[in-house]
Design a protein around this motif. Sequence first.
Motif, PDB file in Angstrom:
ATOM      1  N   SER A 184     -10.837   2.690  -2.992  1.00 51.58           N
ATOM      2  CA  SER A 184     -10.622   1.970  -4.245  1.00 51.58           C
ATOM      3  C   SER A 184     -11.715   0.942  -4.442  1.00 51.58           C
ATOM      4  N   ARG A 194       0.843  -1.193   0.000  1.00 54.26           N
ATOM      5  CA  ARG A 194       0.000   0.000   0.000  1.00 54.26           C
ATOM      6  C   ARG A 194       0.880   1.246   0.000  1.00 54.26           C
ATOM      7  N   CYS A 195       0.458   2.215  -0.815  1.00 47.96           N
ATOM      8  CA  CYS A 195       1.203   3.459  -0.985  1.00 47.96           C
ATOM      9  C   CYS A 195       1.422   4.139   0.363  1.00 47.96           C
ATOM     10  N   CYS A 228       2.573   4.867  -7.613  1.00 47.00           N
ATOM     11  CA  CYS A 228       1.176   4.638  -7.213  1.00 47.00           C
ATOM     12  C   CYS A 228       0.266   5.126  -8.324  1.00 47.00           C
ATOM     13  N   ALA A 235      -2.229   5.233   0.684  1.00 41.26           N
ATOM     14  CA  ALA A 235      -2.636   3.894   1.138  1.00 41.26           C
ATOM     15  C   ALA A 235      -3.337   3.080   0.059  1.00 41.26           C
ATOM     16  N   ALA A 236      -3.274   3.520  -1.202  1.00 36.08           N
ATOM     17  CA  ALA A 236      -3.873   2.739  -2.281  1.00 36.08           C
ATOM     18  C   ALA A 236      -2.983   1.540  -2.607  1.00 36.08           C
ATOM     19  N   PRO A 237      -3.552   0.431  -3.094  1.00 35.53           N
ATOM     20  CA  PRO A 237      -2.712  -0.705  -3.505  1.00 35.53           C
ATOM     21  C   PRO A 237      -1.784  -0.296  -4.645  1.00 35.53           C
ATOM     22  N   CYS A 238      -0.523  -0.717  -4.574  1.00 32.42           N
ATOM     23  CA  CYS A 238       0.417  -0.389  -5.641  1.00 32.42           C
ATOM     24  C   CYS A 238       1.637  -1.292  -5.532  1.00 32.42           C
TER      25      CYS A 238
END
Length: 525
Positions: free
Chosen positions: A317, A113-114, A126, A118-121
């Motif tokens: 997301s 997570r960024c 990101c 905190a986004a998936p990456c």
Amino acid sequence: MGSYGSYVITSSVPSPDSDPHPGQLLALLGADVLGRHLSLRGHRVRHVRYCAKCPCPPPCHDLPALTAQARGERVQRSFLSLWQAGVWEQRELPGPRCEPCGRNLHETEVRGRCGYCAAPCNGTYCHMCERPQDAEHLAALRCVRCGQVPVRTTTRRLVLPLERWRERLVAYHAMDRAQAREPEAVGGRRQRAVLHTYLSELLGRELPAVPVSQEDGHGVPIPLAGWKGHVLDSWFSGAVGYAEAVAASLGRTGQWEETSGRSRVEKAPRIIDFAGVGQVFSHAVLRPVVLLALGAPELPNVVVGHEAARPPAGTPSAGRGTPEEAPDADALRFHLCLTGFGPEWGTASARAYADTVATVLTGGLETWTDTVLDLLAEDFGSTVPAAAPEGPPAAERGELMRRAERSLAAGSFSLQRAAEEFATVVDRAVADLQPLRRLRAAGRYSAYEARLVAHVELLASCAVAAGPLMPGWSAFLTGHLSIGPDEERGRMRSPAAGGTTRLVPAGARLPESVPAYFHEHMQVP
């Protein structure tokens, strides 16, 4: 318009190192829309596509094909020239190692997570906030191969210290921004403002050192003693491929066929580069530094990002999924232009797409088209009256092309703004159908006739203006309205004439109806 320019439009194909998602199409879509718009305006346009492996131009560009070995040798020569110039540094960097897999992991081989949103990456960039990542600081880190939590280790890497290039990078983007103030770029600068806000935030802190080497069994080998088993990262190969593709294309600009009867002012071609979702750092920071280091004269005049693809901070997301039905190509193009797609396609995205089709296209555009043709058939035998266009639709028509020109000009290009303005015109036209019917019911036939003619002209103008955004629907409706290609091109080149020149002349006979072009999609609960 007496002067025509030359443009080279560049866009990359989706990277195999990143997760596939619809947002990766935005660079190709934006480049296609701008290319169509500029071509209709009479400019000479060349679209160059490239990837990390090689230039990828269409067959008509006739750029030389290279073997894998020849491409690798060119990349190695460029790398060595920068090595001799002291561009690269050797550093010991922290990184992840997967014990079950028995290997050190590259940035694209981890998921987490960024650290910013905190986004998936993965460990490169990101796709939500576009910030560069550091695999060492990703939260919830996992190996993409086995799903296990990696351990921390230290590896020897060659890096590009971007902080050294801060002043030249700032100077380059200052020039880039100034060029967006050219006359053709007046108005509609939201796209540029978003990009420069991103750059200002990025340049407000120390720039990272980006690794160019990795331990891997495939790729272009590093041509240095002591680096056996290490290869060059694909981002560097992509930068070299970009430079060579653009240089080869610019070398052919003088061979474009001239059009007789036109007055042209020859200028150096402008290079417009499109960055897809998750590519802004690479296109606006990393690649310009490599091009500056290589001494390449062909840097993009404008870098176009995609503000519509980045949701507001804190937006959750969506989960992955698939739409209930296959999309119409033009409907999907328009929806992408209007809203952009983030890295994930899920229930919320499918619902938004269905809503665009239902409200703007079928419930808006096609309802308006059907009503205008029905009234024309019932009251005038499908023959366009001789009355001059009057009323709100006539005023709207006078501004439509000028707004489209501002939105799609190279220096102020914004897919979202162009689509929003088109949708607004359709909404206003549909809303004006009620007053049109009231004139008819009240027996005010002269006013009704002039207003109906205004609707016919506005509908025809929308069909022409939509050519870059929805080329299929544009060709479909202009064909039914008997608007020839020459009239379309002339209208696009002379937007100021939009309020006086009729596309559908008095006495023209139009069809009583046209087939439905778009189909509604099931609403996703």
